[in-house]
Write an enzyme that holds these catalytic residues in place. Structure first.
Site, mmCIF file in Angstrom:
data_model
loop_
_atom_site.group_PDB
_atom_site.id
_atom_site.type_symbol
_atom_site.label_atom_id
_atom_site.label_comp_id
_atom_site.label_asym_id
_atom_site.label_seq_id
_atom_site.Cartn_x
_atom_site.Cartn_y
_atom_site.Cartn_z
ATOM 1 N N HIS A 153 0.630 -1.355 4.375
ATOM 2 C CA HIS A 153 0.166 -2.048 3.095
ATOM 3 C C HIS A 153 1.338 -2.113 1.906
ATOM 4 O O HIS A 153 1.333 -2.640 1.057
ATOM 5 C CB HIS A 153 -0.945 -1.076 2.520
ATOM 6 C CG HIS A 153 -2.200 -1.251 3.236
ATOM 7 N ND1 HIS A 153 -3.295 -1.925 2.817
ATOM 8 C CD2 HIS A 153 -2.551 -0.891 4.401
ATOM 9 C CE1 HIS A 153 -4.214 -2.109 3.865
ATOM 10 N NE2 HIS A 153 -3.789 -1.193 4.798
ATOM 11 N N ASP A 360 5.981 -4.238 -4.974
ATOM 12 C CA ASP A 360 4.659 -3.958 -4.424
ATOM 13 C C ASP A 360 4.619 -4.875 -3.283
ATOM 14 O O ASP A 360 4.874 -5.823 -3.071
ATOM 15 C CB ASP A 360 3.693 -4.627 -5.644
ATOM 16 C CG ASP A 360 2.457 -3.787 -5.655
ATOM 17 O OD1 ASP A 360 1.901 -2.991 -4.813
ATOM 18 O OD2 ASP A 360 1.788 -3.751 -6.861
HETATM 19 P P1 ADP Z 1 -2.326 -0.326 -5.071
HETATM 20 O O1 ADP Z 1 -2.841 -0.602 -3.804
HETATM 21 O O2 ADP Z 1 -0.901 0.095 -5.049
HETATM 22 O O3 ADP Z 1 -3.155 0.744 -6.025
HETATM 23 P P2 ADP Z 1 -3.090 -2.963 -5.696
HETATM 24 O O4 ADP Z 1 -3.179 -3.881 -6.816
HETATM 25 O O5 ADP Z 1 -2.890 -3.542 -4.385
HETATM 26 O O6 ADP Z 1 -2.421 -1.666 -5.840
HETATM 27 O O7 ADP Z 1 -4.638 -2.513 -5.431
HETATM 28 C C1 ADP Z 1 -5.289 -1.743 -6.400
HETATM 29 C C2 ADP Z 1 -6.797 -1.885 -6.381
HETATM 30 O O8 ADP Z 1 -7.427 -0.996 -7.079
HETATM 31 C C3 ADP Z 1 -7.326 -3.042 -6.753
HETATM 32 O O9 ADP Z 1 -8.408 -3.504 -6.255
HETATM 33 C C4 ADP Z 1 -7.701 -2.875 -8.189
HETATM 34 O O10 ADP Z 1 -9.106 -3.552 -8.857
HETATM 35 C C5 ADP Z 1 -8.188 -1.139 -8.050
HETATM 36 N N1 ADP Z 1 -8.100 -0.713 -9.440
HETATM 37 C C6 ADP Z 1 -6.868 -0.534 -10.053
HETATM 38 N N2 ADP Z 1 -7.264 0.047 -11.306
HETATM 39 C C7 ADP Z 1 -8.433 0.344 -11.399
HETATM 40 C C8 ADP Z 1 -9.287 0.974 -12.248
HETATM 41 N N3 ADP Z 1 -8.849 1.472 -13.532
HETATM 42 N N4 ADP Z 1 -10.538 1.028 -11.966
HETATM 43 C C9 ADP Z 1 -11.256 0.393 -10.849
HETATM 44 N N5 ADP Z 1 -10.283 -0.054 -9.841
HETATM 45 C C10 ADP Z 1 -8.944 -0.246 -10.069
HETATM 46 O O1 F6P Z 2 -1.430 0.537 -1.249
HETATM 47 C C1 F6P Z 2 -1.013 1.867 -1.242
HETATM 48 C C2 F6P Z 2 -1.931 2.887 -1.351
HETATM 49 O O2 F6P Z 2 -1.519 4.006 -0.869
HETATM 50 C C3 F6P Z 2 -3.276 2.640 -0.578
HETATM 51 O O3 F6P Z 2 -2.975 3.013 0.560
HETATM 52 C C4 F6P Z 2 -4.040 3.320 -1.704
HETATM 53 O O4 F6P Z 2 -5.680 2.947 -1.567
HETATM 54 C C5 F6P Z 2 -3.274 3.359 -3.125
HETATM 55 O O5 F6P Z 2 -2.221 3.041 -2.535
HETATM 56 C C6 F6P Z 2 -3.835 4.698 -3.771
HETATM 57 O O6 F6P Z 2 -2.812 5.852 -3.260
HETATM 58 P P1 F6P Z 2 -3.434 7.392 -3.140
HETATM 59 O O7 F6P Z 2 -4.468 7.367 -2.168
HETATM 60 O O8 F6P Z 2 -2.272 8.027 -3.176
HETATM 61 O O9 F6P Z 2 -4.291 7.705 -4.464
#
Ligand code: ADP
Ligand code: F6P
Length: 466
Positions: A153, A360
């Site tokens: 991912h 990212d």
């Molecule tokens: P990562 O997997 O690195 O966290 P992504 O942008 O790919 O980054 O995915 C983040 C996910 O987490 C998105 O679906 C987003 O809506 C969710 N997310 C991020 N911040 C919040 C928050 N404050 N409350 C709920 N969901 C969140």
């Molecule tokens: O997108 C990368 C990722 O490690 C996801 O697998 C996971 O949902 C998200 O970041 C949050 O990370 P963690 O599980 O370490 O809080």
């Protein structure tokens, strides 16, 4: 179709609250369509770890606790202090220790033992993310010949960075025990092929079909998406809720939104600096724009994350201290998660979506922001060129997140962009979203992993050292 055994570090069990992160969103459609068992960490740390099985309709969830030393060495240690920074091009933040590596391998062995207890001969295994790179190798060592796929991912850096990781020679080639490796972008897949060429001497024309023994390992690009139309509907409905209306009513003028886990890869500090420069250069916007940054805390035990939290607090405080009036604050900084519905409504209410990670894998927030917009009066997405999503989103305002002046200029352009241009860009972005809708993602991967593909695969024996 055979059962799908999903394995990842985190497991999202329905009705048990959300854990912010992209994985849960990505797997939703697969869980709806197939009979799945999802196995992973319970999120609990326990001296005597237990394993629990929870049935939910046709699916079940097998969650296991981690011992304190596993949590330190595997999760906080090798996964998040070595693999995460290196894979996000931050060699300077990597802190390697042999103890953490052996903790990481130990937990992978334990996960393999748990999988073995439930694995049938026809089950398809789908492993997710950097926490579990050697899992296929551990399953093969236990005599299992199932189809096993792996999806990364997060980004995969060029071999020049990857080879800086101690023990990469053992860990990275162990990916050869999977039948299919999925990446977010062609760039990530190409980096892996270059690694194979450089380190193992695999000719590049063969690197898309490799294998060990009598298996053929293949590489593919499977960009993660969102549930586009459903998200649009959710955002439209959510705009009318009291919660979102209260947010809108509390903001004088324009709303700009950022939504990220509190992670250094997301570039939040530099983003705040860019906004500061925008306010300095465009005094006419003071009092007329509010930047809402929603940032749940993440991996707080790790030093770099704690330092970053302090830096973001300081930057937000400095901007508010400099520019606030009694009736207006330029930054609203919120450290808590929101429901998906509430987020969808706030995205739709926002005139600008500011998504500027330093690096990212994909960035689903950018995709959710686009999906949430009103096509007749859409907001503008400002997107880092270093997010995987930038490959598909050529019509966003693409920026270099390392250049706060350029990001500040993009904010100025976004808030003054004519409606016609906003609509034109949004049309293109939405079409890109539909092309890679998440409803198709799991099936594309599982089809590529399926047994029919085995017949087509070239058998290149002994190409990878496992
Ligand atoms: P990562 O997997 O690195 O966290 P992504 O942008 O790919 O980054 O995915 C983040 C996910 O987490 C998105 O679906 C987003 O809506 C969710 N997310 C991020 N911040 C919040 C928050 N404050 N409350 C709920 N969901 C969140
Ligand atoms: O997108 C990368 C990722 O490690 C996801 O697998 C996971 O949902 C998200 O970041 C949050 O990370 P963690 O599980 O370490 O809080």
């Amino acid at each position: 179709m055979a059962r799908v055994i999903l394995i990842s570090n985190r497991v999202a069990i329905p009705k048990r609250g959300t854990h912010p992160g992209g994985l849960e969103v990505a797997l939703k459609a697969t869980l709806n369509k197939h009979t799945c068992v999802w196995l992973g960490w319970s999120g609990e740390v326990n001296e005597s770890p237990g394993t629990q099985t929870i049935a939910e309709g046709k699916n079940s969830y097998v969650i296991t606790d981690l011992r304190p030393e596993d949590f330190d060495e595997y999760y906080n240690g090798f996964a998040n202090r070595v693999l995460w920074p290196i894979f996000h091009y931050r060699l300077d933040l990597a802190e390697f220790s042999r103890r953490d590596l052996s903790g990481y391998l130990r937990v992978n062995e334990r996960f393999a033992d748990e999988v073995l207890k439930l694995l049938g001969p026809d089950d398809i295994v789908w492993v997710h993310d950097y926490h579990l790179i050697p899992l296929a190798k551990a399953l093969r060592a236990r005599g299992r010949h199932n189809r096993i796929g792996f999806f990364l991912h997060i980004p995969l850096p060029p071999p020049e960075s990857l080879t800086a990781m101690p023990n990469h020679e053992a860990l990275i080639p162990s990916l050869g025990d999977y039948d299919l490796l999925g990446f977010q972008t062609d760039g990530d897949a190409a980096n892996f092929a270059r690694y194979l060429a450089k380190e193992l001497g695999t000719p590049s024309h063969m690197s898309l079909r490799l294998g060990t023994g009598d298996r053929a390992m293949r590489i593919g690009t499977f960009p993660v998406g969102v549930e586009t139309r459903e998200f649009t509907r959710m955002a439209r409905r959510s705009m009318k809720t009291t919660f979102v209306q209260r947010v809108v009513d509390s903001i004088p003028g324009f709303l700009m939104i950022g939504v990220d886990r509190l992670d250094y890869s997301k570039g939040i500090t530099l983003r705040l600096e860019a906004y500061e420069r925008f306010l300095a250069a465009h005094s006419e916007w003071r009092g007329r724009i509010t930047y809402l940054q929603i940032t749940p805390k993440s991996r707080s035990q790790i030093k770099e994350y704690a330092e970053m939290e302090a830096a973001v607090n300081a930057a937000a405080g400095r901007i508010n201290g400099t520019y606030s009036e009694a009736s207006w604050s330029p930054v609203r900084y919120v450290n808590r998660p929101y429901s998906r519905t509430a987020l969808a409504g706030m995205y739709r209410a926002a005139h600008v979506g500011l998504v500027t990670p330093m690096r990212d894998g994909m960035n689903l927030v950018a995709k959710e922001y686009v999906a949430a917009q009103d096509p007749d009066d859409p907001g503008v997405l400002i997107l880092s060129r270093f997010a995987g999503a930038a490959d598909e989103f050529r019509e966003a305002l693409l920026v270099n997140p390392y250049d706060p002046d350029a990001v500040g200029a993009a904010i100025a352009r976004a808030v003054t962009m004519p409606r016609e241009e906003r609509m034109g860009r949004h049309r293109e972005l939405y079409a890109a979203l539909l092309r890679n809708d998440i409803s198709k993602w799991g099936d594309k991967f599982l089809k590529a992993l399926g047994p029919q593909e085995r017949e087509r695969g070239e058998r290149i024996r002994d190409s990878l050292v496992s």
